[in-house]
Scaffold this motif. Structure first.
Motif, short mmCIF file in Angstrom:
data_model
loop_
_atom_site.label_atom_id
_atom_site.label_comp_id
_atom_site.label_asym_id
_atom_site.label_seq_id
_atom_site.Cartn_x
_atom_site.Cartn_y
_atom_site.Cartn_z
N VAL A 106 -9.92 14.55 -10.28
CA VAL A 106 -10.26 13.35 -9.50
C VAL A 106 -9.19 12.30 -9.73
CG1 VAL A 106 -12.04 11.66 -8.98
CG2 VAL A 106 -12.69 13.91 -9.86
N LEU A 107 -8.63 11.80 -8.64
CA LEU A 107 -7.59 10.77 -8.71
C LEU A 107 -8.16 9.44 -8.24
CD1 LEU A 107 -4.59 12.74 -7.17
CD2 LEU A 107 -5.36 12.69 -9.55
N ALA A 108 -7.52 8.35 -8.64
CA ALA A 108 -7.98 7.02 -8.22
C ALA A 108 -7.98 6.91 -6.71
CB ALA A 108 -7.10 5.94 -8.84
N ASP A 109 -6.99 7.55 -6.07
CA ASP A 109 -6.90 7.61 -4.62
C ASP A 109 -6.52 9.04 -4.27
OD1 ASP A 109 -6.93 6.82 -2.02
OD2 ASP A 109 -5.39 5.29 -2.20
N GLY A 110 -6.55 9.36 -2.98
CA GLY A 110 -6.11 10.70 -2.60
C GLY A 110 -4.67 10.92 -3.01
N PRO A 111 -4.25 12.16 -3.25
CA PRO A 111 -2.89 12.42 -3.74
C PRO A 111 -1.83 12.03 -2.71
CG PRO A 111 -3.95 14.48 -3.09
CD PRO A 111 -5.02 13.41 -3.05
#
Length: 611
Positions: A106-111
């Motif tokens: 899970v990233l803070a925003d999409g990659p």
């Protein structure tokens, strides 16, 4: 979720086509990709209602490499049960070898997506590479266990052009699944699986103690069947050393079982393989109890379960009422009273959940004697209380019965100041009492079995600082510690392991992990459910705030508690129907469900529910 990425390109919103009649959303995927222009990052899909299902579109004919990459990433955020559409963006070999269930990042925003530079400026090639980048927030492992994560994410993805079809496909995909935080929140939900504490029972009938094991399942992909499969697969690695499952090893859903659905009487029938066919009635009742507690945590509409063995042989069934008698479950044990210290620093109580404001002194030495207290804890059965004197030096344990004497302290600290002495004590369902001595010259975590006897020093080999506060979970196999180091406080949750006393170190706390990685100061905390805590603290440079957190470090769904300033102590019951109670600059206050904070008494401190 539309923030720009440094060194990347401005993100575009994902176009989607919604079919309201059937509750389906098709991600536009590569069909929405431009044929020219800058390559853009993957915008996280806006959050959808849980009844809306999202599916991705397969790659279009002659899709450009950038379209393939973005279409694949968008397909990872869909509700496709086996990620079949995502596999269509891969080469045949890659599709066979890719294991999306092994890891979710899970990233803070999409990659963000950056094309790697071609050697010598070469443009006509049959092989390309892209780098996926972002800031990590968390991971979910193959056992569906969540863990906070930080630091940069950077993975290379390779594409090749098929010599026969001339179509671009991904030959080396990223490990598992990667998506932005908002997509994760839309795609996944947390659910507690239930097991039993190993070698632990409570009460005259010897009930096993239920332990919650939180995992994340995909919301739009038959979460009920997913949850049952996860339960049968066993506990997560973090809890497996201290819990047991009543399902025989190898028990699984019967082959060919595609989906589980309750009937019109809210009963779920679960067909099991032959590994469960020979269990006795008592063992089957425990199995059904695990299932029912787990399913009711996922959806309250399941009122009963029935287990079937080979040949549809009925093994047992269980209703909600019978499940409460089959196991000790903290959330089902509503306390009779809430307790606090009055203006004279003696222990008083009032009916839990009562709208009134009158409190009376408890029977026994802590309410009747003149001994002034700083902090208290009441046992889960509400028959015994422990209190620390105002100097923080001595811990007393006494029965809540009239005429009882205070006796001698069971633990004494040699710390030089109040803040270097004893913490607030805490009880578990076994009747064991926990407290920490903050003496910097001899810090230790202490356990008193049944609240008496020789104090046991608990081994804490992973402790990164000095314990400031202690709250043991009702189940006795998890403990929450506020730990201070270099002026900062962290809320850590660890596993309690009990060994044979002959080993020399009978009790240890292991695998301490942060439940609030973003907070730099934790003022107070309390268990507020089987796997949830309520915490008061501050982020760096921020104001005091109150929030719920899960033991795995995730943020539970639902509203946060109403703001309250100047909070010094807080307590909650595992029964979420009861109000939060706090000690603030306004005295003792409470927060009933759906209401605002209400003043109880102006002169009072140290509120606690049993535990």
């Amino acid at each position: 979720m539309g923030a720009d990425h440094e060194g990347g390109v401005r993100r575009r919103p994902v176009r989607a086509v919604a079919y309201a009649a059937c509750g389906v959303v098709l991600l536009a995927g590569c069909a929405s990709m431009p044929d020219s222009g800058d390559l853009r990052g993957v915008e996280s899909t806006p959050r959808q209602e849980t009844q809306v299902r999202v599916f991705a579109m397969p790659p279009r004919e002659d899709a450009r490499p950038g379209e393939i990459v973005q279409g694949f990433l968008e397909a990872l955020t869909s509700d496709d049960p086996q990620y079949d559409t995502a596999r269509r963006y891969l080469t045949a070999d890659a599709a066979r070898q890719w294991r999306p269930e092994r890891l979710t990042t899970v990233l803070a925003d999409g990659p963000s997506i950056e094309p790697d530079k071609l050697p010598g400026g070469q443009e006509d090639t049959d092989s390309l590479s892209y780098t996926l980048a972002g800031s990590q927030v968390a991971t979910v492992d193959a056992h569906q266990a969540y863990a906070p994560a930080d630091g940069p994410y950077s993975k290379r993805l390779h594409l090749t052009r098929d010599a026969r079809t001339n179509q671009w496909r991904i030959s080396v995909p990223p490990q598992g699944v990667v998506m932005g935080k908002s997509d994760f929140q839309r795609n996944y939900t947390s659910v507690n699986k239930y097991y039993f504490a190993s070698n632990t029972s409570v009460g005259a009938s010897g009930q096993p103690v239920a332990v919650a094991d939180p995992v994340f399942v995909r919301k739009g992909v038959d979460p009920m069947t997913q949850t049952v499969r996860s339960l049968l697969g066993g506990p997560t690695s973090r809890l497996s050393p201290v819990v047991r499952s009543s399902f025989p090893t190898g028990t699984a859903l019967r082959k060919g079982t595609a989906s589980l659905t309750p009937d019109d009487q809210n009963k779920l029938t679960v067909p099991l393989n032959d590994r469960a066919s020979r269990v006795g009635t008592a063992k089957c009742t425990e199995m059904a109890t695990q299932l029912l507690l787990t399913l009711r945590n996922l959806t309250p509409t399941v009122d009963a379960v029935e287990l079937l063995g080979a040949g549809d042989k009925r093994l047992c069934d269980l209703t909600e009422e019978r499940a409460e008698a089959a196991a000790w479950h903290a959330a089902a044990k509503s306390p009779e009273y809430v307790y606090f210290l009055d203006s004279r620093h003696r222990l008083v109580r009032m009916a839990a959940g009562s709208p009134g404001t009158s409190a009376v002194a408890v029977p026994g030495a802590l309410g009747e004697s003149g001994k002034e207290l700083r902090s208290v804890a009441v046992s889960r059965d509400e028959r015994t209380a422990a209190g620390v004197d105002t100097a923080g030096k001595s811990l007393y344990v006494t029965a809540l019965t009239s005429g009882g004497s205070l006796g001698e302290p069971v633990v004494t600290s040699q710390g030089t100041t109040k803040d270097d002495r004893l913490t607030t004590p805490s009880w578990d369902a076994r009747g064991d009492l926990w407290v920490a001595d903050r003496n910097p010259h001899a810090p230790r975590l202490i356990l008193l079995e049944q609240g008496r006897g020789e104090p046991i020093t608990v081994q804490t080999p992973e402790l990164p600082g000095r314990i400031k506060d202690v709250r043991v979970a009702a189940d006795g196999v998890r403990i929450a510690l506020v730990v201070e180091k270099d002026g900062k406080q962290s809320l850590l949750v660890g596993r309690v392991e009990r060994e044979d006393k002959s080993a020399g170190h009978p009790v240890s706390v292991l695998e301490l992990r942060s439940a609030t990685p973003e907070l730099e100061k934790v003022t107070t905390m309390s268990w507020a459910g089987d796997s949830r805590l309520v915490v008061v603290g501050q982020e760096e440079g921020g104001l005091q705030q109150m929030r719920y957190v899960q033991v795995d470090g995730s943020t539970p769904d639902g509203p946060t508690p109403a703001a309250l300033s100047g909070v010094k102590a807080i307590t909650a019951s595992e029964d979420d129907r009861l109000p939060l109670v706090a000690y603030s600059e306004d005295g003792i206050v409470r927060l009933p469900s759906g209401a605002q904070w209400q003043k109880v008494v102006k002169e009072g401190s140290a509120p606690v529910y049993p535990g």
